[in-house]
Design a protein around this motif. Sequence first.
Motif, PDB file in Angstrom:
ATOM      1  N   LEU A 115       0.826  -1.205   0.000  1.00 12.52           N
ATOM      2  CA  LEU A 115       0.000   0.000   0.000  1.00 12.52           C
ATOM      3  C   LEU A 115       0.862   1.257   0.000  1.00 12.52           C
ATOM      4  O   LEU A 115       0.569   2.232  -0.700  1.00 12.52           O
ATOM      5  N   LEU A 116       1.960   1.249   0.770  1.00 10.40           N
ATOM      6  CA  LEU A 116       2.847   2.414   0.804  1.00 10.40           C
ATOM      7  C   LEU A 116       3.510   2.635  -0.548  1.00 10.40           C
ATOM      8  O   LEU A 116       3.692   3.784  -0.983  1.00 10.40           O
ATOM      9  N   HIS A 117       3.879   1.545  -1.240  1.00 10.62           N
ATOM     10  CA  HIS A 117       4.436   1.674  -2.581  1.00 10.62           C
ATOM     11  C   HIS A 117       3.442   2.364  -3.516  1.00 10.62           C
ATOM     12  O   HIS A 117       3.809   3.244  -4.310  1.00 10.62           O
ATOM     13  N   ARG A 118       2.184   1.961  -3.443  1.00 14.00           N
ATOM     14  CA  ARG A 118       1.184   2.509  -4.355  1.00 14.00           C
ATOM     15  C   ARG A 118       0.918   3.983  -4.060  1.00 14.00           C
ATOM     16  O   ARG A 118       0.639   4.765  -4.968  1.00 14.00           O
ATOM     17  N   LEU A 119       0.997   4.364  -2.792  1.00 11.02           N
ATOM     18  CA  LEU A 119       0.802   5.776  -2.452  1.00 11.02           C
ATOM     19  C   LEU A 119       1.899   6.653  -3.058  1.00 11.02           C
ATOM     20  O   LEU A 119       1.639   7.784  -3.473  1.00 11.02           O
ATOM     21  N   PHE A 120       3.120   6.134  -3.149  1.00 11.65           N
ATOM     22  CA  PHE A 120       4.235   6.890  -3.707  1.00 11.65           C
ATOM     23  C   PHE A 120       4.463   6.597  -5.188  1.00 11.65           C
ATOM     24  O   PHE A 120       5.364   7.182  -5.789  1.00 11.65           O
ATOM     25  N   GLY A 121       3.688   5.678  -5.767  1.00  6.74           N
ATOM     26  CA  GLY A 121       3.852   5.360  -7.185  1.00  6.74           C
ATOM     27  C   GLY A 121       5.170   4.685  -7.506  1.00  6.74           C
ATOM     28  O   GLY A 121       5.789   4.980  -8.534  1.00  6.74           O
ATOM     29  N   VAL A 122       5.606   3.763  -6.629  1.00  9.24           N
ATOM     30  CA  VAL A 122       6.884   3.077  -6.811  1.00  9.24           C
ATOM     31  C   VAL A 122       6.645   1.573  -6.743  1.00  9.24           C
ATOM     32  O   VAL A 122       5.543   1.102  -6.433  1.00  9.24           O
ATOM     33  N   ALA A 123       7.693   0.805  -7.012  1.00  7.80           N
ATOM     34  CA  ALA A 123       7.612  -0.650  -6.953  1.00  7.80           C
ATOM     35  C   ALA A 123       8.960  -1.219  -6.542  1.00  7.80           C
ATOM     36  O   ALA A 123      10.006  -0.608  -6.799  1.00  7.80           O
ATOM     37  N   GLU A 124       8.906  -2.376  -5.906  1.00  8.39           N
ATOM     38  CA  GLU A 124      10.124  -3.104  -5.533  1.00  8.39           C
ATOM     39  C   GLU A 124      10.388  -4.165  -6.591  1.00  8.39           C
ATOM     40  O   GLU A 124       9.480  -4.903  -6.979  1.00  8.39           O
ATOM     41  N   VAL A 125      11.621  -4.256  -7.061  1.00  5.34           N
ATOM     42  CA  VAL A 125      11.977  -5.153  -8.152  1.00  5.34           C
ATOM     43  C   VAL A 125      12.981  -6.179  -7.647  1.00  5.34           C
ATOM     44  O   VAL A 125      13.972  -5.825  -6.990  1.00  5.34           O
ATOM     45  N   ARG A 126      12.716  -7.445  -7.982  1.00  7.51           N
ATOM     46  CA  ARG A 126      13.638  -8.526  -7.658  1.00  7.51           C
ATOM     47  C   ARG A 126      13.950  -9.303  -8.926  1.00  7.51           C
ATOM     48  O   ARG A 126      13.040  -9.689  -9.653  1.00  7.51           O
ATOM     49  N   LEU A 127      15.221  -9.539  -9.149  1.00 12.98           N
ATOM     50  CA  LEU A 127      15.679 -10.319 -10.294  1.00 12.98           C
ATOM     51  C   LEU A 127      16.219 -11.640  -9.761  1.00 12.98           C
ATOM     52  O   LEU A 127      17.166 -11.641  -8.967  1.00 12.98           O
ATOM     53  N   GLU A 128      15.631 -12.755 -10.195  1.00  9.57           N
ATOM     54  CA  GLU A 128      15.953 -14.055  -9.637  1.00  9.57           C
ATOM     55  C   GLU A 128      16.486 -14.972 -10.718  1.00  9.57           C
ATOM     56  O   GLU A 128      16.143 -14.841 -11.898  1.00  9.57           O
ATOM     57  N   SER A 129      17.311 -15.910 -10.306  1.00  6.57           N
ATOM     58  CA  SER A 129      17.879 -16.908 -11.212  1.00  6.57           C
ATOM     59  C   SER A 129      17.514 -18.290 -10.723  1.00  6.57           C
ATOM     60  O   SER A 129      17.072 -18.467  -9.585  1.00  6.57           O
ATOM     61  N   ALA A 130      17.699 -19.286 -11.571  1.00  7.17           N
ATOM     62  CA  ALA A 130      17.369 -20.667 -11.211  1.00  7.17           C
ATOM     63  C   ALA A 130      18.424 -21.220 -10.269  1.00  7.17           C
ATOM     64  O   ALA A 130      19.611 -21.194 -10.561  1.00  7.17           O
ATOM     65  N   GLY A 131      17.976 -21.730  -9.133  1.00  5.46           N
ATOM     66  CA  GLY A 131      18.879 -22.408  -8.221  1.00  5.46           C
ATOM     67  C   GLY A 131      19.726 -21.495  -7.364  1.00  5.46           C
ATOM     68  O   GLY A 131      20.523 -21.971  -6.578  1.00  5.46           O
ATOM     69  N   GLY A 132      19.583 -20.160  -7.500  1.00  2.00           N
ATOM     70  CA  GLY A 132      20.382 -19.269  -6.697  1.00  2.00           C
ATOM     71  C   GLY A 132      19.931 -19.250  -5.244  1.00  2.00           C
ATOM     72  O   GLY A 132      18.771 -19.472  -4.932  1.00  2.00           O
ATOM     73  N   GLN A 133      20.871 -18.981  -4.336  1.00  4.74           N
ATOM     74  CA  GLN A 133      20.530 -18.929  -2.930  1.00  4.74           C
ATOM     75  C   GLN A 133      19.846 -17.620  -2.551  1.00  4.74           C
ATOM     76  O   GLN A 133      19.190 -17.546  -1.528  1.00  4.74           O
ATOM     77  N   LYS A 134      19.989 -16.597  -3.364  1.00  2.22           N
ATOM     78  CA  LYS A 134      19.326 -15.324  -3.117  1.00  2.22           C
ATOM     79  C   LYS A 134      19.131 -14.628  -4.457  1.00  2.22           C
ATOM     80  O   LYS A 134      19.707 -15.023  -5.464  1.00  2.22           O
ATOM     81  N   PRO A 135      18.307 -13.565  -4.491  1.00  5.26           N
ATOM     82  CA  PRO A 135      18.077 -12.869  -5.759  1.00  5.26           C
ATOM     83  C   PRO A 135      19.370 -12.305  -6.336  1.00  5.26           C
ATOM     84  O   PRO A 135      20.307 -11.953  -5.611  1.00  5.26           O
ATOM     85  N   GLU A 136      19.420 -12.240  -7.664  1.00  4.45           N
ATOM     86  CA  GLU A 136      20.571 -11.632  -8.321  1.00  4.45           C
ATOM     87  C   GLU A 136      20.669 -10.149  -7.985  1.00  4.45           C
ATOM     88  O   GLU A 136      21.764  -9.600  -7.858  1.00  4.45           O
ATOM     89  N   ALA A 137      19.517  -9.492  -7.852  1.00  9.51           N
ATOM     90  CA  ALA A 137      19.505  -8.073  -7.496  1.00  9.51           C
ATOM     91  C   ALA A 137      18.162  -7.730  -6.879  1.00  9.51           C
ATOM     92  O   ALA A 137      17.128  -8.268  -7.281  1.00  9.51           O
TER      93      ALA A 137
END
Length: 515
Positions: free
Chosen positions: A123-145
């Motif tokens: 809801l806070l993202h929508r109030l500010f018109g922003v978004a959180e982005v996650r870039l994921e790979s196969a088998g990775g232990q955490k997101p690439e970014a």
Amino acid sequence: MTSEGPPPLPPPPTPSPSPDVSARDADHRLHPMSWLFVLVQQLKSFIVPLGAILVFGRRGDNMYELWGLVGVGVLVVISLWQYFTYRYGVVGEALVVRSGLLERSLRVIPFARIHNVALQQHLLHRLFGVAEVRLESAGGQKPEAEMRVLKLDDALALERLIRRRAGAAATGETGVGDEPSPVLLHLPPGEVLRLGLISNRGMVVVAAATAAFFQFGGDDAIEGFAEAGVRNAVGWAGEHHYGTVDYALAAAALVLVLLVMVRALSVVLAFLQYHGFTLSEQGRRLTVERGLLGRWRTSASRRRIQAWTLREGLLHRLFRRRSLEVDTAVSQEGHQQQRALRELAPVATPADCDALVEHLLPQAGWGALEWRPLPARTWWRLFLPVVPFCLLLTALLYWRFDGWGLLGLAWLPWAVFKSRQHARRIGHALSGELIAVREGWWSRHWRFAEIDKLQALQLTRSPMDRRWGTATLRLDTAGANALGPPLRIRFLPVDDARALHDRLAETLSTRPLRW
């Protein structure tokens, strides 16, 4: 969410990634308010110790009481530091991410490595018109970014760019991802309402809240409240001279009211999570967008789907609905698994689910599979494990209630009936492209996967299998959900199991493994 607006990323200066990428190539900042969202995320992790300092600090000691505010101030500085030191940009066929100042980090992420792009808006993202982005790979232990946060137009433009470049890298074609996105499934409010009535999310929330309450010492309060409530109810009923039947009716009415309240909570949660659910397809990628107060958007390549599950419980059948889920090869971190593309159809008619499978697996011949049932005597294998439990329960009831405890044996005829019905529906099917298993009676499921996606075959035999001359063939794929039904074929005659194992092993040895 809209995708209009100029893309924030400039065209790549070179047609291929350069081996000499420098920090100057990452020249795009996060949103100016990103520090606030980083602060909120960090406060979630430190809210318990900070709260303990503020609540249990020694009274009269001003310096001690200010430690909580000092901690918040430190987190604010860290959040601002991340905003001023985080940069990203595009160089050739890769995304460059730079972070840190004293301890610098420079990451070059090829587009071909990115398998899932997840956009999330609370809801806070929508109030500010922003978004959180996650870039994921196969088998990775955490997101690439992880990018907290980008302007919504910038996030959508970055998603389009990654999708286009990743598709081109996978197929060798240009212009991949530029075609329009046809909608494969959309859930109107009526379907979301059915999903809430079918699902049991309300009970899960109630159970979690109750466990948390007991964890923090609320058992005494619940016990006192329950004792006072029972005392008042019994006293009120005694004044009105209610009998046993009246007590039974009151208890049944109370249970009914509680069930209605839990289902109402499930409906509310369904609308919060699945309002506006839309499954669309662009090239070889699938995109899901859903949510009421917070919007959640994720996409993944169809070739990353490892296994499929069709579910049909009792309430599904009452509403003539099913659900379709998939396992995808994404990051292995727990919360990333939850954000992965998993539900293609949270609720849909059987015809719509079959149409989705036929569309996404056109060569598998899902509608033309020939199911092979198990021998009729298999029901004994399902019934026998129930017998010791039933006898133990009956013995305990007999010890407590004397002869009335023998009523526990009434469970055995029901177990026989249930085992027979279950055994009638167990089966498996094999085509040139697909291996499928079906099980269940009260709650049914179909589990299937492309043969090229299988990673391991295991033939096992328990003591019961050796006694009855049977075996179990277990099939393993990447990204399997530990809480989901396994992909296995049980109670096969041992010769049939070995023949099927050898056939699949030979097929896998002649085909490359597909991710």
